[in-house]
Design a protein around this motif. Structure first.
Motif, PDB file in Angstrom:
ATOM      1  N   ILE A  25       0.841  -1.207   0.000  1.00 25.28           N
ATOM      2  CA  ILE A  25       0.000   0.000   0.000  1.00 25.28           C
ATOM      3  C   ILE A  25       0.872   1.250   0.000  1.00 25.28           C
ATOM      4  CG2 ILE A  25      -1.641   1.360   1.356  1.00 25.28           C
ATOM      5  CD1 ILE A  25      -2.920  -1.258   2.253  1.00 25.28           C
ATOM      6  N   ALA A  26       1.912   1.241   0.837  1.00 23.74           N
ATOM      7  CA  ALA A  26       2.831   2.391   0.884  1.00 23.74           C
ATOM      8  C   ALA A  26       3.456   2.629  -0.488  1.00 23.74           C
ATOM      9  CB  ALA A  26       3.916   2.145   1.932  1.00 23.74           C
ATOM     10  N   TRP A  27       3.864   1.544  -1.142  1.00 24.75           N
ATOM     11  CA  TRP A  27       4.509   1.645  -2.457  1.00 24.75           C
ATOM     12  C   TRP A  27       3.545   2.196  -3.495  1.00 24.75           C
ATOM     13  CZ3 TRP A  27       4.014  -0.011  -7.408  1.00 24.75           C
ATOM     14  CH2 TRP A  27       5.136   0.033  -8.215  1.00 24.75           C
ATOM     15  N   ILE A  28       2.309   1.692  -3.508  1.00 22.15           N
ATOM     16  CA  ILE A  28       1.310   2.158  -4.472  1.00 22.15           C
ATOM     17  C   ILE A  28       1.030   3.640  -4.272  1.00 22.15           C
ATOM     18  CG2 ILE A  28      -1.111   1.974  -5.163  1.00 22.15           C
ATOM     19  CD1 ILE A  28      -0.941  -1.021  -4.437  1.00 22.15           C
ATOM     20  N   LEU A  29       0.864   4.048  -3.021  1.00 22.16           N
ATOM     21  CA  LEU A  29       0.569   5.453  -2.733  1.00 22.16           C
ATOM     22  C   LEU A  29       1.717   6.361  -3.161  1.00 22.16           C
ATOM     23  CD1 LEU A  29      -1.103   5.012   0.758  1.00 22.16           C
ATOM     24  CD2 LEU A  29      -2.220   5.851  -1.309  1.00 22.16           C
ATOM     25  N   GLU A  30       2.956   5.864  -3.030  1.00 22.67           N
ATOM     26  CA  GLU A  30       4.102   6.694  -3.411  1.00 22.67           C
ATOM     27  C   GLU A  30       4.307   6.731  -4.914  1.00 22.67           C
ATOM     28  OE1 GLU A  30       8.919   7.184  -2.652  1.00 22.67           O
ATOM     29  OE2 GLU A  30       7.852   5.502  -1.731  1.00 22.67           O
ATOM     30  N   TYR A  31       4.270   5.574  -5.573  1.00 21.57           N
ATOM     31  CA  TYR A  31       4.680   5.489  -6.965  1.00 21.57           C
ATOM     32  C   TYR A  31       3.545   5.437  -7.981  1.00 21.57           C
ATOM     33  CZ  TYR A  31       9.309   4.573  -5.094  1.00 21.57           C
ATOM     34  OH  TYR A  31      10.502   4.675  -4.430  1.00 21.57           O
ATOM     35  N   ARG A  32       2.337   5.123  -7.537  1.00 19.20           N
ATOM     36  CA  ARG A  32       1.215   5.084  -8.464  1.00 19.20           C
ATOM     37  C   ARG A  32       0.201   6.184  -8.195  1.00 19.20           C
ATOM     38  NH1 ARG A  32       4.333   3.050 -10.796  1.00 19.20           N
ATOM     39  NH2 ARG A  32       4.517   0.951 -11.668  1.00 19.20           N
ATOM     40  N   LYS A  33       0.018   6.520  -6.922  1.00 18.88           N
ATOM     41  CA  LYS A  33      -0.946   7.553  -6.555  1.00 18.88           C
ATOM     42  C   LYS A  33      -0.301   8.901  -6.273  1.00 18.88           C
ATOM     43  CE  LYS A  33      -4.749   6.556  -5.819  1.00 18.88           C
ATOM     44  NZ  LYS A  33      -5.877   6.649  -6.768  1.00 18.88           N
ATOM     45  N   PHE A  34       1.014   8.902  -6.109  1.00 22.52           N
ATOM     46  CA  PHE A  34       1.769  10.130  -5.819  1.00 22.52           C
ATOM     47  C   PHE A  34       1.222  10.841  -4.586  1.00 22.52           C
ATOM     48  CE2 PHE A  34       3.530   9.050  -9.646  1.00 22.52           C
ATOM     49  CZ  PHE A  34       2.636   9.128 -10.710  1.00 22.52           C
ATOM     50  N   ASP A  35       0.815  10.055  -3.600  1.00 17.48           N
ATOM     51  CA  ASP A  35       0.207  10.572  -2.381  1.00 17.48           C
ATOM     52  C   ASP A  35       1.257  10.589  -1.275  1.00 17.48           C
ATOM     53  OD1 ASP A  35      -2.937   9.874  -0.687  1.00 17.48           O
ATOM     54  OD2 ASP A  35      -1.256  11.107  -0.087  1.00 17.48           O
ATOM     55  N   LEU A  36       1.933  11.716  -1.140  1.00 17.92           N
ATOM     56  CA  LEU A  36       3.047  11.817  -0.200  1.00 17.92           C
ATOM     57  C   LEU A  36       2.609  11.543   1.233  1.00 17.92           C
ATOM     58  CD1 LEU A  36       5.925  12.590   0.632  1.00 17.92           C
ATOM     59  CD2 LEU A  36       5.214  14.984   0.566  1.00 17.92           C
ATOM     60  N   LYS A  37       1.524  12.186   1.640  1.00 14.17           N
ATOM     61  CA  LYS A  37       1.101  12.110   3.037  1.00 14.17           C
ATOM     62  C   LYS A  37       0.788  10.670   3.462  1.00 14.17           C
ATOM     63  CE  LYS A  37      -2.555  13.708   6.153  1.00 14.17           C
ATOM     64  NZ  LYS A  37      -3.780  14.513   6.272  1.00 14.17           N
ATOM     65  N   ASN A  38      -0.036   9.993   2.684  1.00 12.13           N
ATOM     66  CA  ASN A  38      -0.455   8.653   3.094  1.00 12.13           C
ATOM     67  C   ASN A  38       0.617   7.598   2.872  1.00 12.13           C
ATOM     68  OD1 ASN A  38      -3.112   9.064   4.172  1.00 12.13           O
ATOM     69  ND2 ASN A  38      -3.759   9.595   2.113  1.00 12.13           N
ATOM     70  N   SER A  39       1.446   7.761   1.838  1.00  7.85           N
ATOM     71  CA  SER A  39       2.547   6.803   1.677  1.00  7.85           C
ATOM     72  C   SER A  39       3.506   6.918   2.852  1.00  7.85           C
ATOM     73  CB  SER A  39       3.293   7.049   0.354  1.00  7.85           C
ATOM     74  OG  SER A  39       3.848   8.342   0.309  1.00  7.85           O
ATOM     75  N   LEU A  40       3.749   8.151   3.287  1.00  5.33           N
ATOM     76  CA  LEU A  40       4.584   8.386   4.474  1.00  5.33           C
ATOM     77  C   LEU A  40       4.004   7.657   5.682  1.00  5.33           C
ATOM     78  CD1 LEU A  40       6.906  10.171   5.773  1.00  5.33           C
ATOM     79  CD2 LEU A  40       5.145  11.871   6.200  1.00  5.33           C
ATOM     80  N   ASN A  41       2.701   7.753   5.862  1.00  9.20           N
ATOM     81  CA  ASN A  41       2.056   7.130   7.013  1.00  9.20           C
ATOM     82  C   ASN A  41       2.111   5.605   6.968  1.00  9.20           C
ATOM     83  OD1 ASN A  41       1.328   9.562   8.194  1.00  9.20           O
ATOM     84  ND2 ASN A  41      -0.592   9.707   7.087  1.00  9.20           N
ATOM     85  N   TRP A  42       1.929   5.034   5.790  1.00  6.67           N
ATOM     86  CA  TRP A  42       1.951   3.567   5.687  1.00  6.67           C
ATOM     87  C   TRP A  42       3.356   3.012   5.887  1.00  6.67           C
ATOM     88  CZ3 TRP A  42      -1.804   0.034   5.818  1.00  6.67           C
ATOM     89  CH2 TRP A  42      -3.119   0.472   5.637  1.00  6.67           C
TER      90      TRP A  42
END
Length: 697
Positions: A556-573
C-alpha cells in the motif's frame, strides 16, 4: 500590372513564412505551457485528491510530449527542436517512465551535442540512472559533468543530488561531504540552506550532538526564511531532548515561549516540553502539559499531537487501554489533517483488536477449562458436586437436564480446534503486550505459560522461540540459550530451531487463502491501484499480524508513493511498517523511504510558496522498487510475529534471509511491465492528441 502581381506574390510569401513560423512557435509554446502546468501540479500538496493529481499530471505531460513531437516532425530544422526534445525527455521522467526517458535523453545527446541545454540534461540523466538502480553509474555521470559545468546553480544541483543518493544509501559521511559542497557553491538557489539543515540532521543521526548543534546554528547565516528558522529552533530543542540535555531543552523552550516573536511555534514548543517531562520520567507533569495544549491551541496539529501522546502514555505506561482508545480517537476529531492522525488510527485499531482478543479468549478459555476438567477427571461426577439435591424435584430434574446438555455439548466440541484457538489468542495477546503496549513482563509470563502447557498445544515451539528471540534481543544471552536448549529437547524437528541453527526456515503450507488474496491484490496494482489498496487493506484487517499482512502494508505504501503520488499517506503507511514490525525483512527499505518522504514533507511545508523546481528536485531521491520485488526478502524469521511465514506456494521452498541480504533486489518484472505500460500510454496519447486538435481549432 506585372509589378503589382510580383508585389502581391511577395507579400503572400512573406505572410505565409511568418504564419508558418508563428505556427511552429505556437505549437512549441503550447508544449511548454503544458509541461510547466504538469510540473506545477506535480508540486501541489498532499491535500489534493490523489486520483485527480495522478490523472492531471499524466494528461499535461502527455500533451506536452505530443506538442513537442509535432514540432520535431513538422519542423525538424526549427531552433526549438532541442527545447522540444528536452520537454519530451523530462516529461517521461516526471511520468516515471524512466526507461523511455533514458532513451530520449540519449537521443537528445546524440542529436543535439552542442545544445545549451545539454549540461542541464546531464544532471537529469544522472538522476534517471539513480532511479533505475545504477547508483555507481549515476555518481560517475555527475562527477564527469561536474568537471565541465561552470554554472554554479547546476553544480549545486549535482552536489545536492549526490548527497541525497549517499544519504539514501546510509553513507552519512559522504552525504555530509556533498551537502557541504552545496553550501560552499551556493548557486543562487535555496539548496544551500536546506543542505546546511540536512548536515545538522545527519550529525544528529550519527549521534554527534555537538556537530549537529554547531551546523544547525549555521543555518541562519544561509537564509532569512522565518519558517526555516522556526524549524531550526524546534529541531534544536529536539536535539537537546534526545541527547538527554533536559535542562538545556527546558531553558531554551522557556526562553522562546517568553518572546512574542516565536508565537508561531509556541504550540510545537509546548509539545516538546511535554515530551521532555515524559523522557525525564516525570509522567505526571508530562500528562498535565499535554492536557493544557488542546485548551490553549485548539484545532491544531499540536493539540492533536497532545491527544496522541496522552494516548501513547495511557497505552504503554499507564496501561489504561480504554482511556488510550478515547485519546487516540480524539486526534482526528481535533485536527483531521494532523500528521498524528494515521498513527492514532492505527493505535485505535490495535486497541480494538486487543479488546476483541480478550473477548474471544474469555469465551474460548471457559470451554477449554471444561474440556481439561473432563480429561483430567473423567470419572468425576460434577452433577452431584454442583447441584443441591434438596431443592424441588422439578427444579432438580431441570438442573440435571441442563448439565447433561452441557456435557453433551462439550463432548461434541472439536477439541483440537478449540485449543488451537485458545493458544493462538493467548499468543496474539502476548505479542500485543510486548510489541505494542510495552507490557513486556506480562508478555514473557504468557509466552512461558504457553510453552509449559502440553494439552493439544501447537504453539509450544513457537513460544519457546519467542522467548529465545526476546531475551536475545535484550542481550540476555544466558536465558536465550536456555530457551534454545528447551526447544532442542521438546521440539528437535521444529522449523524455528532449524532457523536458529541454519538461518533457514521450512514451514508447511497453511495460509493458502491469505496467499491467494495477496496474489489477487497484486494483479490490480498496475490496472487499478485503488482496488489493489482495498484488497491489501482487507488482508490487513483479516490477518493483522501475519507476514502477508506486513507485506500488504508495504505494498500500500509503495502504491501510494509510486502510483498515486500521495506523499502524506505513503509516508504514514511506511511509518506503520517501521513502528509496528521493526524486525520485518523490509524494515530497512521502509525506514529509508519513510525518512526520505518525511524530509520531503518538511520541505513542502517550508517551500509551499516557491516554484515547482523546489519540490521536483527534492523528489530526486526515489528509487522505484516494486512491492512484488520485495517478496523474496519480506519474510524475516527472526521476528516474533511469524504466524504466516508459511505463505510459499511450494511447501518445500526454503527461504534464506542471509542469502537475500538486507538490500532490496533490483527491478525485474517492474521494468518489463513499464515498457508495456508505455506502449499503452503512447496509444492513449495519440487519442488525446486528436481530441486536443479539435479543441485548438
Amino acid at each position: 500590372m506585372k509589378n503589382q502581381l510580383r508585389k502581391l506574390w511577395f507579400l503572400i510569401f512573406i505572410f505565409s513564412f511568418l504564419l508558418s513560423g508563428c505556427a511552429y512557435y505556437n505549437t512549441y509554446y503550447n508544449a511548454q505551457m503544458y509541461f510547466e502546468k504538469g510540473k506545477k501540479e506535480f508540486e501541489k500538496d498532499e491535500q489534493k485528491s490523489t486520483s485527480t493529481k495522478k490523472k492531471s499530471n499524466t494528461k499535461n505531460f502527455d500533451l506536452a510530449i505530443e506538442k513537442s513531437q509535432r514540432v520535431l516532425n513538422k519542423y525538424p530544422k526549427s531552433k526549438w527542436c532541442d527545447n522540444s526534445m528536452y520537454i519530451i525527455a523530462l516529461s517521461y521522467y516526471y511520468k516515471k517512465n524512466y526507461s523511455t526517458a533514458k532513451k530520449k535523453f540519449e537521443e537528445f545527446f546524440a542529436t543535439y551535442p552542442n545544445s545549451k541545454l545539454k549540461m542541464e540534461l546531464e544532471v537529469w540523466y544522472g538522476r534517471i540512472l539513480w532511479k533505475m538502480g545504477d547508483t555507481e553509474l549515476a555518481i560517475h555521470q555527475w562527477q564527469k559533468s561536474a568537471e565541465k559545468i561552470k554554472d554554479r546553480k547546476l553544480l549545486s544541483e549535482i552536489y545536492y543530488a549526490t548527497a541525497e543518493l549517499f544519504k539514501e544509501e546510509e553513507k552519512l559521511d559522504s552525504a555530509i561531504t556533498y551537502y557541504t559542497h552545496v553550501t560552499e557553491v551556493r548557486g543562487g538557489s535555496d539548496r544551500h540552506a536546506i543542505s546546511q539543515f540536512r548536515i545538522a540532521e545527519l550529525y544528529l543521526l550519527k549521534g554527534e550532538i555537538e556537530e549537529a548543534i554547531l551546523n544547525l546554528e549555521r543555518v541562519a547565516s544561509f537564509t532569512a526564511d522565518p519558517i526555516l528558522k522556526n524549524k531550526k529552533q524546534v529541531l534544536l530543542v529536539k536535539i537537546y531532548r534526545e541527547s538527554g540535555r533536559f535542562k538545556k531543552a527546558k531553558d531554551l523552550i522557556q526562553k522562546r515561549l517568553a518572546s512574542e516573536k516565536n508565537k508561531d511555534i509556541w504550540g510545537e514548543l509546548e509539545l516538546q516540553l511535554g515530551l521532555v517531562y515524559r523522557d525525564e520520567g516525570d509522567t505526571s507533569a508530562a500528562y498535565s502539559r499535554f492536557k493544557q495544549i488542546p485548551i490553549n491551541y485548539k484545532k491544531t496539529n499540536e493539540s492533536a499531537g497532545a491527544y496522541y501522546y496522552m494516548g501513547l502514555m495511557d497505552m504503554t505506561i499507564n496501561h489504561d487501554y480504554k482511556k488510550a482508545e478515547k485519546n487516540f480517537s480524539s486526534v482526528p476529531k481535533e485536527y483531521s489533517k494532523s500528521i498524528f492522525c494515521f498513527d492514532a488510527k492505527q493505535k485505535t485499531s490495535q486497541l480494538k483488536r486487543f479488546f476483541n482478543i480478550k473477548k474471544e479468549l474469555s469465551t474460548v478459555s471457559k470451554i477449554a477449562e471444561k474440556i481439561l476438567l473432563k480429561l483430567i477427571s473423567p470419572e468425576n461426577d460434577t452433577i452431584h458436586n454442583d447441584i443441591n439435591e434438596d431443592i424441588d424435584p422439578e427444579e432438580l430434574k431441570k438442573a440435571f437436564e441442563e448439565q447433561e446438555a452441557e456435557k453433551e455439548k462439550i463432548a461434541n466440541i472439536d477439541t483440537l480446534s478449540t485449543f488451537e484457538k485458545y493458544y493462538q489468542k493467548r499468543y496474539e495477546l502476548a505479542e500485543l503486550y510486548y510489541f505494542s503496549f510495552q507490557f513486556k513482563d506480562s508478555a514473557k509470563i504468557i509466552f512461558e505459560d504457553i510453552s509449559s502447557k502440553q494439552y493439544f498445544n501447537p504453539y509450544i515451539d513457537k513460544s519457546l522461540y519467542a522467548l529465545y528471540y526476546i531475551y536475545k534481543k535484550e542481550k540476555n544471552i544466558e536465558k536465550a540459550e536456555n530457551y534454545k536448549k528447551l526447544l532442542e529437547e521438546n521440539s528437535p524437528d521444529s522449523p524455528y530451531l532449524n532457523y536458529i541453527n541454519n538461518k533457514k526456515l521450512i514451514l508447511p503450507e497453511q495460509n493458502i487463502l491469505e496467499k491467494e488474496l495477496y496474489t489477487n491484490a497484486e494483479n490490480y496494482i498496475e490496472s487499478n491501484p485503488d482496488t489493489a489498496i482495498i484488497l491489501f487493506q482487507n488482508i490487513i484487517d483479516n490477518f493483522p499480524i501475519s507476514e502477508i499482512s506486513q507485506q500488504s502494508i508495504l505494498s500500500i505504501a509503495w502504491i501510494l508513493e509510486y502510483r498515486k503520488f500521495d506523499l502524506k499517506n505513503s509516508l504514514n503507511w511506511y511509518k506503520t511498517l517501521v513502528d509496528s514490525f521493526p524486525d520485518n525483512k523490509s524494515f530497512q527499505y521502509a525506514n529509508q523511504r519513510y525518512t526520505f518522504l518525511k524530509q520531503i514533507s518538511d520541505k513542502i511545508a517550508l517551500d509551499s510558496a516557491k516554484t515547482a523546481d523546489s519540490l521536483i528536485t527534492a523528489l530526486d531521491s526515489t528509487t522505484i522498487i516494486s512491492p512484488q520485488d520485495t517478496n523474496s526478502i519480506a519474510i524475516d524469521s527472526s521476528v516474533i510475529m511469524i504466524d504466516s511465514l508459511n505463505v510459499q506456494s511450494d511447501s518445500t521452498k526454503i527461504i534464506n534471509p542471509e542469502e537475500t541480504g538486507t538490500e532490496l533486489p533490483p527491478i525485474s518484472k517492474q521494468n518489463t511491465d513499464s515498457i508495456k505500460k508505455e506502449e499503452k500510454e503512447s496509444s492513449n496519447t495519440k487519442k488525446q492528441s486528436k481530441n486536443q486538435k479539435k479543441v485548438e481549432r
